[in-house]
Every structure is written in structure tokens, then in C-alpha cells.
Design an enzyme around this catalytic site. Structure first.
Site, short mmCIF file in Angstrom:
data_model
loop_
_atom_site.label_atom_id
_atom_site.label_comp_id
_atom_site.label_asym_id
_atom_site.label_seq_id
_atom_site.Cartn_x
_atom_site.Cartn_y
_atom_site.Cartn_z
N CYS A 1 -1.91 11.52 4.44
CA CYS A 1 -2.49 10.62 3.43
C CYS A 1 -2.56 11.30 2.07
O CYS A 1 -2.47 10.65 1.03
CB CYS A 1 -3.90 10.20 3.84
SG CYS A 1 -3.97 8.96 5.14
N HIS B 1 -2.57 1.89 8.24
CA HIS B 1 -1.27 2.17 7.66
C HIS B 1 -0.35 2.73 8.74
O HIS B 1 -0.81 3.36 9.70
CB HIS B 1 -1.37 3.21 6.53
CG HIS B 1 -2.13 2.74 5.34
ND1 HIS B 1 -3.08 3.51 4.70
CD2 HIS B 1 -2.08 1.58 4.65
CE1 HIS B 1 -3.58 2.85 3.68
NE2 HIS B 1 -3.00 1.67 3.63
N GLU C 1 0.82 -1.22 0.00
CA GLU C 1 0.00 0.00 0.00
C GLU C 1 0.85 1.26 0.00
O GLU C 1 0.45 2.32 0.48
CB GLU C 1 -0.99 -0.04 1.16
CG GLU C 1 -1.82 -1.33 1.14
CD GLU C 1 -3.30 -1.15 1.39
OE1 GLU C 1 -3.67 -0.13 1.96
OE2 GLU C 1 -4.08 -2.04 1.01
#
Length: 455
Positions: A374, A250, A175
Site C-alpha cells: 500500500c 483492493h 482507486e
């Protein structure tokens, strides 16, 4: 004198920004599922955040949104025909597929790719690998477009090396930079790469009980091999299972690094001591004895729940020319007393380079589970590499004004999940993207443009 800079590439929020709650393990995404979104406000908030960075002296660039709805996905799943036929049918028969095809999650470009600066690679080129995002349908459809976009911007093969995404299987779940941090004395110097994964240590049973990890150790090691990184340049760390279960999907939700500073929560890593020792050892070798500057936030100061709710660690940590650092936090940090006190007392009042905290309003993104960190992909480039970039993506006053005008002209200010079945929204989105690629001087990068050219 060559000047190496870290450039933040923020994702432009797409016209189909919505709250479908698709992200497993992302508590904010689930909590706000079904709410009415405001794509125009979301895009303008993102642009305002970028412009504020430029005004503060930090280099800033943009990445375009992806084509949505993804008609290729729906065609692949057996829904053939034009948007007028397909979208209402999918909305009626399988709304979850419509939501996936319309997801604007590519705005969170921290997941777009893993980037290694030329200073750290054997061939002195910047290496890039798009993330496979295989753990969720709505993110997995981003990979091919991410690769096209990066190749369009970083097209000069003398300076940039593009790798294929890792195999899209659970073994190599990747990711992107949300699980990768580069630590160094300065951006132009050699660095140490911290890769964080969710795999259990082989001699323990430490594993999350409620949420599936999204990054594997196999993926981290493969990325390091692709980019030619040695053992002395890398540290592989297991994310704390309790953090994953608390909604830390994450690593950048629980940890942020910049230069020699590592700001992290007590529960960020399963073996905190081993991770810090390895980073200290690698930095001592790689960065001429540069000491690691760990900034540890204990559980008693900020609980895991508060860290996830406020996104304290999903903040941007930016270097100033004088060596000090600015921490850019979401507005939600001000709303939690424990978080705000920690920022004032531990961070600003501590023995570390963080000298300023700036609050940014990114509520539209936060409701879907994405904070300031992000929204950006960090790319370290020297002067020659910056000159070799194609397209008009470096943000300045003129581009900011052009993009603001573009958003105000094309974006809706209200979007429900039912609206995603509206074929007119699909046509509006394609018209917007067609104009955007011309504005950014990207050429044809989207499937509908490539098909039109082939026809």
C-alpha cells in the site's frame, strides 16, 4: 546500454497520521479506530523500510504527504475562518468532517495513480492518471494534490503524459494502482496489464453482500483507453465477491505480481481459470512467449481471514539482477502460523523465482489497514526518463538522513483524535511541509504555498 528500472515511490507518512477508522470495508482500519497514533514512529518506520530497500539494491523514491488539515474542504463545507476558529468548531459539531480533513491516508501511494511505462504506450511516453478515490470523502480530497505532485516531479512533457482523473462518480470509481498489475518478462520489455474490478459479471449475480466494491470495470476500461492500451495488452478481471466481503477492499490485499510471477490467493478472482488463461495468452503474444508463473495459495493453506489479517499478499515482490525475487512482508505474517508456514513451504520451497523473504515492521501503517505494498507506487522508467525527473526524490543516504532529521524535528509522538482540533497541530504541519518542499526541491505545490505566492 539503456537500463530500465522499476522504482518504488513510497509515501511519506504525514504529521496528522491518526486512527479515525474512516475506511469502509477495511477491517484493520475499523478495528483500530480511536487508538492513539504515533506519527513520528509511523514516518520513521516508513523511511526505514525505504532505506532497507536502497541498501538491498532496489531503487527507491519518496512522495511527499498532503496538506492536512485540508482547510479547503472545511471552507467548502461552510466552515469559514482561520484554523483557530474552524478546527475547534468542526471538532465539536461534526468530528467526522474533521477526521476526513486530517486524514493522512495519502501515505498509501498505491492508490495515488495508475502508471503505464513508455515501453507499452503508442507515443513512447510514461502515462499517468491520478485516481479519483470517489468512494470515500477522506480519500477523494487527495486527487488534485496528487496531480500537482506528479506534475512537479514528472514535468518534462517529452517523456511524461498526464491525464485528468476520471469523473468522480460511482460509474468510474477508481482507486489507482492498487487494482492494477503489470506482468512482463522483464521491466524494460513489453508488458500485459491486469486491471481488477468489483463489478458483477453480466450473466451472474456474483456480488459482495456486505462491502461495496471500490473499482469499476468502466474505470478500468477508461484508464486503458487513456493510456492507449490495446486488447492484447490488457486483461480485465472481476475480484471475488467473497474476498471483498472478507475485507479485500483492493486487489493488492489478495494478489501481487512482478515480472512474470503472479502470487495470489485462491479467492482472488471470481473466474480464476479465465483470468490465468487470458494472462498466459497475452504474455505469449506480448512477451516473446514468456510463460506466466502463477503462485497460487489455496484456502486450505491460508484462509481469507488470515490473508487479510496478515496482509501476506499486500507485500512487495522485487526483482533482483540475477532474476530471483525478494518478497517483503509485514511483521504480522510471522505471527500467523499458517501464513508463515506457507511462506516457508509454498513460496520459498516452490518452483518459482521467490528466493528470499524479508520482514518489515510497519505496524503504524498496518493498524490503519495498509501494508508494504500500500505504501508504494511502482513507476517503470528508462534512463532518459529518470534523468528527466525534477526534484530530489530518489532516496540515498543523504536524503534519508535529511528526512529522518526532518521527521524528528516536526512530528509528534502521540496523537489522539481530539488533538486534530488543535490549531497548533495545523500550524506545525504547514511549517513541516514548507520545509519539506525546499528539502525535496519541489517548489510550491501545496495550496497554502500557492495562495501565499498569489498574495
Amino acid at each position: 546500454m539503456d537500463k530500465t528500472l522499476e522504482i518504488n515511490f513510497d509515501g511519506l507518512v504525514g504529521p496528522t497520521h491518526n486512527y479515525a477508522g474512516l475506511a469502509q470495508g477495511n477491517l484493520a482500519s475499523k478495528r483500530h479506530a480511536g487508538l492513539i497514533s504515533n506519527p513520528r514512529e509511523a514516518a520513521l518506520q516508513g523511511l526505514e523500510k525505504m532505506k532497507a530497500s536502497v541498501d538491498a539494491g532496489f531503487p527507491q523514491a519518496v512522495l511527499p504527504p498532503q496538506q492536512r488539515p485540508d482547510m479547503g474542504l472545511l471552507h467548502c463545507l461552510g466552515y469559514r475562518g482561520a484554523p483557530e476558529e474552524v478546527l475547534p468548531r468542526v471538532g465539536s459539531e461534526a468530528p467526522e468532517l474533521l477526521y476526513a480533513a486530517c486524514s493522512a491516508a495519502a501515505m498509501w501511494t498505491a492508490n495515488a495513480a495508475t502508471i503505464t511505462p513508455s515501453r507499452d504506450t503508442l507515443d513512447s511516453r510514461v502515462h499517468m492518471t491520478p485516481a479519483n478515490m470517489q468512494s470515500a470523502l477522506h480519500r477523494s480530497i487527495e486527487t488534485a494534490q496528487t496531480a500537482r505532485t506528479l506534475r512537479a516531479i514528472f514535468s518534462d512533457e517529452r517523456h511524461f503524459a498526464h491525464h485528468p482523473a476520471l469523473p468522480a462518480t460511482p460509474w468510474f470509481s477508481d482507486e489507482g494502482a492498487a487494482n492494477h498489475t503489470r506482468l512482463c518478462a522483464q521491466h524494460g520489455g513489453p508488458g500485459v496489464h491486469l486491471f481488477v474490478h468489483g463489478d458483477s459479471a453480466p450473466d451472474t449475480l456474483a456480488a459482495p453482500k456486505h462491502h461495496r466494491p471500490r473499482q469499476t470495470l468502466r474505470a478500468c476500461r477508461a484508464l486503458a483507453r487513456q493510456h492507449g492500451l490495446s486488447d492484447q495488452q490488457t486483461v480485465f478481471a472481476q475480484q471475488h465477491p467473497e474476498a471483498i466481503d472478507a475485507g479485500v477492499f483492493h486487489n493488492d490485499v489478495i494478489c501481487v505480481g512482478n515480472g512474470p510471477v503472479l502470487l495470489y490467493h485462491e479467492r482472488a478472482f471470481f473466474d480464476e481459470r479465465a483470468v490465468l488463461e487470458a494472462l498466459r495468452d497475452r504474455l505469449a503474444v506480448r512477451a516473446d512467449g514468456q510463460p506466466l508463473i502463477p503462485v497460487r495459495v489455496p484456502e486450505e493453506a491460508v484462509t481469507l481471514e488470515a490473508a487479510v489479517a496478515s496482509y501476506l499478499f499486500n507485500s512487495q515482490l522485487l526483482s533482483r539482477e540475477d532474476g530471483s525475487m525478494t518478497l517483503v512482508v509485514p511483521g504480522e505474517c510471522e505471527s500467523d502460523e499458517s501464513v508463515w508456514m506457507t511462506i516457508q513451504n509454498l513460496l520459498l520451497g516452490g518452483n518459482n523465482p521467490i528466493s528470499e523473504v524479508v520482514v518489515r515492521d510497519v505496524k503504524q501503517s498496518m493498524r490503519n489497514g495498509g501494508g508494504p505494498a500500500c505504501l508504494r507506487l511502482r513507476v517503470v522508467l528508462n534512463e532518459a526518463e529518470r534523468q528527466a525527473m525534477s526534484a530530489r526524490v530518489m532516496l540515498d543516504d543523504a536524503l534519508y538522513q535529511d528526512l529522518t532529521t526532518w521527521v524528528e524535528r516536526h512530528y509528534r509522538d502521540r496523537l489522539t483524535l481530539e488533538d486534530l482540533a488543535d490549531p497548533q497541530l495545523a500550524h506545525e504541519s504547514l511549517a513541516a511541509l514548507d520545509e519539506l518542499t525546499a528539502l525535496l526541491k519541489l517548489g510550491s505545490i501545496y495550496p497554502f504555498q500557492l495562495e501565499r505566492g498569489a498574495g
